[in-house]
Design an enzyme around this catalytic site. Structure first.
Site, short mmCIF file in Angstrom:
data_model
loop_
_atom_site.label_atom_id
_atom_site.label_comp_id
_atom_site.label_asym_id
_atom_site.label_seq_id
_atom_site.Cartn_x
_atom_site.Cartn_y
_atom_site.Cartn_z
CG HIS A 1 -21.64 51.53 -20.09
ND1 HIS A 1 -20.61 51.57 -19.18
CD2 HIS A 1 -22.46 52.57 -19.75
CE1 HIS A 1 -20.79 52.58 -18.33
NE2 HIS A 1 -21.91 53.21 -18.66
NE ARG B 1 -17.91 64.66 -20.10
CZ ARG B 1 -18.91 64.76 -20.97
NH1 ARG B 1 -19.31 65.92 -21.41
NH2 ARG B 1 -19.52 63.67 -21.42
CB CYS C 1 -22.74 54.02 -15.51
SG CYS C 1 -24.24 54.29 -16.48
CD GLU D 1 -17.91 49.28 -18.19
OE1 GLU D 1 -16.69 49.24 -17.92
OE2 GLU D 1 -18.38 49.98 -19.10
N1 PCA Z 1 -25.37 56.23 -18.38
C1 PCA Z 1 -24.66 57.12 -17.50
C2 PCA Z 1 -25.52 57.21 -16.27
C3 PCA Z 1 -26.84 56.67 -16.64
C4 PCA Z 1 -26.63 55.99 -17.92
O1 PCA Z 1 -27.47 55.32 -18.53
C5 PCA Z 1 -23.21 56.73 -17.27
O2 PCA Z 1 -22.60 56.07 -18.13
O3 PCA Z 1 -22.66 57.06 -16.22
#
Ligand code: PCA
Length: 213
Positions: free
Chosen positions: A165, A88, A141, A78
């Site tokens: 991610h 959501r 996240c 990111e």
């Molecule tokens: N993914 C979520 C929150 C925790 C995770 O592993 C997100 O993309 O916000």
């Protein structure tokens, strides 16, 4: 050199979260750096508090937070976190903030200060799909990434950080239609390569990794 790497607890009805599964499998020393691993609750604000406490006690040079991005097919590093929670679904403690700032005294957005493109390149060179992402979403996240970069801005100016991610694991998509997944060993390897890219590059590389809508 010390690296703190975090993964999230399962959320949204999933039994497992690939982020912490992969973090757990990392070696204790990567590219000469000492690795500390931490599981973070998928809960607004509590997640940032726990990260702050861990930075305070571990004094890492680099912090990489990792989360599941169900639906993405590749590893995404990111670039930016934005100052908004817009959930959501509820988090693991039933909180569902809508259009709330994360920190009232924070910037609208913070950019990662790690060499994110060098990290992506390191992963791709080993044959694992990876890219730069320009949105970590508006759930926990993005919240944690924003919290990390806010803490770097206000409290830990020497620390470098970003968020990665990762896709679903194959066992998570058995009953999902057309959902991409990645094997745990590949995700773990990608995180290890991302750490190598982060600690091995003072400056980022100048390569086009942008997107066209
Ligand atoms: N993914 C979520 C929150 C925790 C995770 O592993 C997100 O993309 O916000």
């Amino acid at each position: 050199m010390k690296v703190l790497i975090t993964g999230f607890a399962p959320f949204g009805g999933e039994a497992i979260n690939p982020s912490f599964e992969a973090v757990k499998g990392l070696e204790d020393i990567i590219a000469g750096a000492e690795i500390t691993k931490l599981e973070i609750p998928t809960v607004f604000h509590e997640s940032i508090k726990l990260l702050d406490d861990a930075i305070e006690s571990n004094k890492p040079d680099v912090v990489i937070c990792v989360g599941q991005a169900g639906g993405r097919f590749d590893i995404t590093v990111e670039r930016v976190a934005i100052n908004v929670d817009d959930a959501r679904i509820a988090d693991n403690k039933g909180n569902q903030p809508i259009d709330e700032p994360i920190f009232k005294d924070g910037a609208s957005a913070y950019f990662s200060n790690l060499p994110i493109k060098a990290m992506v390149e390191e992963i791709k060179l080993s044959g694992i799909p990876a890219s730069v992402s320009n949105s970590a979403g508006t759930f926990v996240c993005n919240h944690l990434m924003y919290g990390l970069l806010y803490l770097i801005d206000k409290k830990y100016p020497k620390v470098k950080g970003t968020f990665i991610h990762v896709p679903f694991l194959p066992q998570q998509v058995i009953n999902k239609y057309n959902a991409p997944s990645m094997d745990l060993t590949l995700i773990t390897k990608a995180l290890s390569l991302a750490i190598k890219g982060a600690v091995g590059n003072d400056k980022d590389i100048k390569t086009a990794m942008g997107t066209i809508c």
